[in-house]
Write a protein that holds these residues in place. Structure first.
Motif, PDB file in Angstrom:
ATOM      1  N   ASN A 157       0.815  -1.231   0.000  1.00  0.00           N
ATOM      2  CA  ASN A 157       0.000   0.000   0.000  1.00  0.00           C
ATOM      3  C   ASN A 157       0.836   1.264   0.000  1.00  0.00           C
ATOM      4  O   ASN A 157       0.334   2.350  -0.248  1.00  0.00           O
ATOM      5  N   GLY A 158       2.122   1.110   0.307  1.00  0.00           N
ATOM      6  CA  GLY A 158       2.998   2.284   0.306  1.00  0.00           C
ATOM      7  C   GLY A 158       4.384   1.872  -0.147  1.00  0.00           C
ATOM      8  O   GLY A 158       4.808   0.740   0.093  1.00  0.00           O
ATOM      9  N   ASP A 176       2.302   6.586  -2.858  1.00  0.00           N
ATOM     10  CA  ASP A 176       3.348   7.560  -2.505  1.00  0.00           C
ATOM     11  C   ASP A 176       3.157   8.060  -1.074  1.00  0.00           C
ATOM     12  O   ASP A 176       2.845   9.218  -0.827  1.00  0.00           O
ATOM     13  N   VAL A 177       3.373   7.147  -0.098  1.00  0.00           N
ATOM     14  CA  VAL A 177       3.100   7.496   1.301  1.00  0.00           C
ATOM     15  C   VAL A 177       4.065   8.557   1.854  1.00  0.00           C
ATOM     16  O   VAL A 177       3.812   9.144   2.904  1.00  0.00           O
ATOM     17  N   ASP A 178       5.158   8.808   1.132  1.00  0.00           N
ATOM     18  CA  ASP A 178       6.048   9.919   1.509  1.00  0.00           C
ATOM     19  C   ASP A 178       5.457  11.266   1.086  1.00  0.00           C
ATOM     20  O   ASP A 178       5.871  12.310   1.587  1.00  0.00           O
ATOM     21  N   ARG A 193      -7.958  21.400  -3.873  1.00  0.00           N
ATOM     22  CA  ARG A 193      -7.585  20.060  -4.347  1.00  0.00           C
ATOM     23  C   ARG A 193      -7.025  19.271  -3.170  1.00  0.00           C
ATOM     24  O   ARG A 193      -6.467  19.848  -2.251  1.00  0.00           O
ATOM     25  N   GLU A 194      -7.163  17.965  -3.248  1.00  0.00           N
ATOM     26  CA  GLU A 194      -6.717  17.150  -2.117  1.00  0.00           C
ATOM     27  C   GLU A 194      -5.621  16.188  -2.499  1.00  0.00           C
ATOM     28  O   GLU A 194      -5.822  15.328  -3.355  1.00  0.00           O
ATOM     29  N   PRO A 195      -4.457  16.295  -1.877  1.00  0.00           N
ATOM     30  CA  PRO A 195      -3.429  15.287  -2.132  1.00  0.00           C
ATOM     31  C   PRO A 195      -3.851  13.960  -1.510  1.00  0.00           C
ATOM     32  O   PRO A 195      -4.589  13.943  -0.512  1.00  0.00           O
ATOM     33  N   LEU A 196      -3.400  12.850  -2.092  1.00  0.00           N
ATOM     34  CA  LEU A 196      -3.694  11.544  -1.488  1.00  0.00           C
ATOM     35  C   LEU A 196      -2.886  11.382  -0.199  1.00  0.00           C
ATOM     36  O   LEU A 196      -3.343  10.751   0.745  1.00  0.00           O
ATOM     37  N   PHE A 197      -1.682  11.959  -0.200  1.00  0.00           N
ATOM     38  CA  PHE A 197      -0.836  11.880   0.991  1.00  0.00           C
ATOM     39  C   PHE A 197      -0.167  13.218   1.255  1.00  0.00           C
ATOM     40  O   PHE A 197       0.225  13.909   0.321  1.00  0.00           O
ATOM     41  N   ASN A 328      -0.091   7.278   7.035  1.00  0.00           N
ATOM     42  CA  ASN A 328      -0.292   7.367   5.583  1.00  0.00           C
ATOM     43  C   ASN A 328      -0.463   5.971   4.976  1.00  0.00           C
ATOM     44  O   ASN A 328      -1.288   5.769   4.072  1.00  0.00           O
ATOM     45  N   THR A 329       0.331   5.013   5.482  1.00  0.00           N
ATOM     46  CA  THR A 329       0.233   3.646   4.957  1.00  0.00           C
ATOM     47  C   THR A 329      -1.130   3.039   5.305  1.00  0.00           C
ATOM     48  O   THR A 329      -1.761   2.381   4.462  1.00  0.00           O
TER      49      THR A 329
END
Lengths: 340, 340
Positions: A157-158, A176-178, A193-197, A328-329
């Motif tokens: 997942n990450g 891209d959990v970083d 807008r929303e970043p995924l991480f 994040n993960t």
């Protein structure tokens, strides 16, 4: 019409916040509602958690004065406990757990430390880890092949790495959990807008402030340094939280004039002890992200006399930053598995 | 070690610039070297063009005081002439010219004005235009089909639209001459990465400053407003040019305290005449991006007494912003055709 318009502008700035009375213990529900606060799409007014007494510990400086030292270890523990609970619930409900892959190129010693700490943290909360090692002299094609395999592996997942320039562009933005993929950074930079991480260090900085009961909205925040890993995304994130943000860097003529006006100072500096007591007004909250290469503080020890709260270095935001990677993960796994 | 470190930090900030003695006439070579200054990967010290006498005109305020008004029309003309020369050279050398597509959804009146001005500007410099109209009630699939066709059409080097939310994600980043694609915004936000395109209004703001001989590096710049089209990317771009940037917005408690410290103020405000003379220190350079909906200035007329240079509204940065769209389209065509 000028007067009323200007007044309405100013009154917006004066809006006050109401403190909530909850969020001291990290149950899974309070954790998720709390983590929501870190997201970029905030309501105009939101609830700030009450200062948690366990979030602070007193620290004496050399001359006996004390400051509230943000107890990052206790905060990190609380976050990790919440994540572990969520992963337990995930395992019980859908018999799945989050997976994190670490891609290592070469055998640098700092890479070893890097993975050891993160692998241990993953293990403790129940995240499965995958380590992929590549020789220093590997080709871009070889890196691409490994990352593609991880991108397509539904158990992963990450994906993280220590060689940003060679790897970052291959990692799927969904893994891209970083938070450094340009799609995620682009979405962080744009209101609406929303970043995924969200990158882990900036996210930990906001987490530390909120969990310590520090209001961000409407406050003057000064970020000292503009690295792409810490300073720059922290500026963007503080602005998303409606702080008035100034960024100070090596080209700034009188940085101390600007930091002296700050309610919150984020130190992302490469120079140990750069920020002295004279750079800060009494009562400032300082988050010291430490220097990059060495575990030295960016804030001078005399600053303890001045500030109202400070994160200590070494050992400062590090534990919370790692907790943000775990968070994040977990978020990524929840999205991938459709687990709410 | 503290002293020397701190001194080295400060001396960096005090680095002075040497003015060049060229760049008043917009020949194609001086244009391209000048446009390079707008790119984000700047050297630490770069040459600032000399104040061009034609870049200013005097304007009397009601009480007879005068200020240098940045002559944006003359600057826009010079840029357009340079672009037209480059397109001539392209046509003569490779028998190709840049193409810009405009996608319109619905028949809103402001869309008509929007396309009319841009079509005319394209025609004048030799850019071929393509207009695609879609009904207001069209489906996302229909939009996707049209944009995909344009993405794949090698004669189209840029795609613009007035309905960001529905279209932006479909446009190829290589043709995103508006610079709002999240890949381009992400690269703008990150030091060391290069966006393919810089949004036109922020780029015009920097262009106006540089062509007016205003130093940016090391200066205090305050951006009032944080819209995703103007304020936010302008902050990022000013920071890339090594200004010390503060962003002021509706949650800022005493915005006038912050603007009063600025060497450069960028006004991206939705409130006419918000910024008054008392908000500015004498000698400040002001770029007024105007209000969004109406052609009113964000800067009060009394400010003319205070500032050293100002862009006028209405008609302020608009012409240069359109010139930047032409410049982005030319850059895109050069990249696509491999034309240097």
């Amino acid at each position: 019409m000028r007067g009323p318009w200007a007044a309405s502008w100013r009154s917006l700035g004066r809006k006050t916040l109401h403190s909530s009375t909850s969020s001291s213990s990290p149950s899974s529900s309070s954790l998720s509602s709390h983590l929501k606060l870190l997201g970029p799409n905030l309501p105009d007014v939101w609830m700030v958690p009450c200062p948690n007494s366990s979030a602070f510990r007193s620290q004496s400086s050399a001359n006996g004065k004390t400051a509230n030292v943000i107890n990052e270890k206790s905060i990190a523990r609380a976050i990790r406990a919440g994540i572990a609970n969520e992963i337990c619930r995930m395992k019980e409900t859908i018999v799945k757990s989050p997976g994190l892959a670490i891609v290592l190129v070469g055998r640098r010693r700092d890479s070893r430390t890097f993975i050891h700490v993160k692998l241990k943290a993953c293990e403790e909360v129940g995240i499965t880890t995958y380590v992929e090692e590549l020789p220093e002299e590997c080709t871009e094609d070889e890196v691409l092949r490994v990352v593609s395999r991880l991108n397509n592996n539904p158990s992963v997942n990450g994906i993280i790495h220590v060689d940003e320039e060679r790897i970052i562009n291959f990692v799927s933005p969904e893994k891209d959990v970083d938070g450094f993929h340009r799609l995620n950074m682009g979405n962080l930079a744009m209101k609406g807008r929303e970043p995924l991480f969200i990158p882990c260090a900036p996210k930990s900085c906001i987490e530390l402030l909120l969990r310590s009961g520090v209001e961000i909205m409407g406050k003057r925040a000064v970020v000292v340094g503009r690295s792409k890993i810490v300073g720059l995304p922290t500026s963007l994130l503080l602005q998303r939280h409606h702080a008035t943000v100034s960024t100070v860097h090596s080209f700034t003529k009188n940085p101390e004039q600007i930091t002296r006006e700050a309610d919150i100072v984020i130190a992302d500096v490469g120079i140990p002890n750069l920020i002295r007591g004279s750079w800060l007004k009494p009562g400032t909250v300082v988050v010291d992200m430490g220097t990059n290469q060495v575990q030295d503080p960016g804030i001078d020890q005399e600053a303890i006399k001045v500030v109202s709260a400070i994160t200590p270095v070494p050992g400062g935001v590090g534990p919370v930053t790692i907790a943000m990677l775990l968070s994040n993960t977990l978020d990524s796994a929840k999205r991938a598995f459709g687990f709410i």
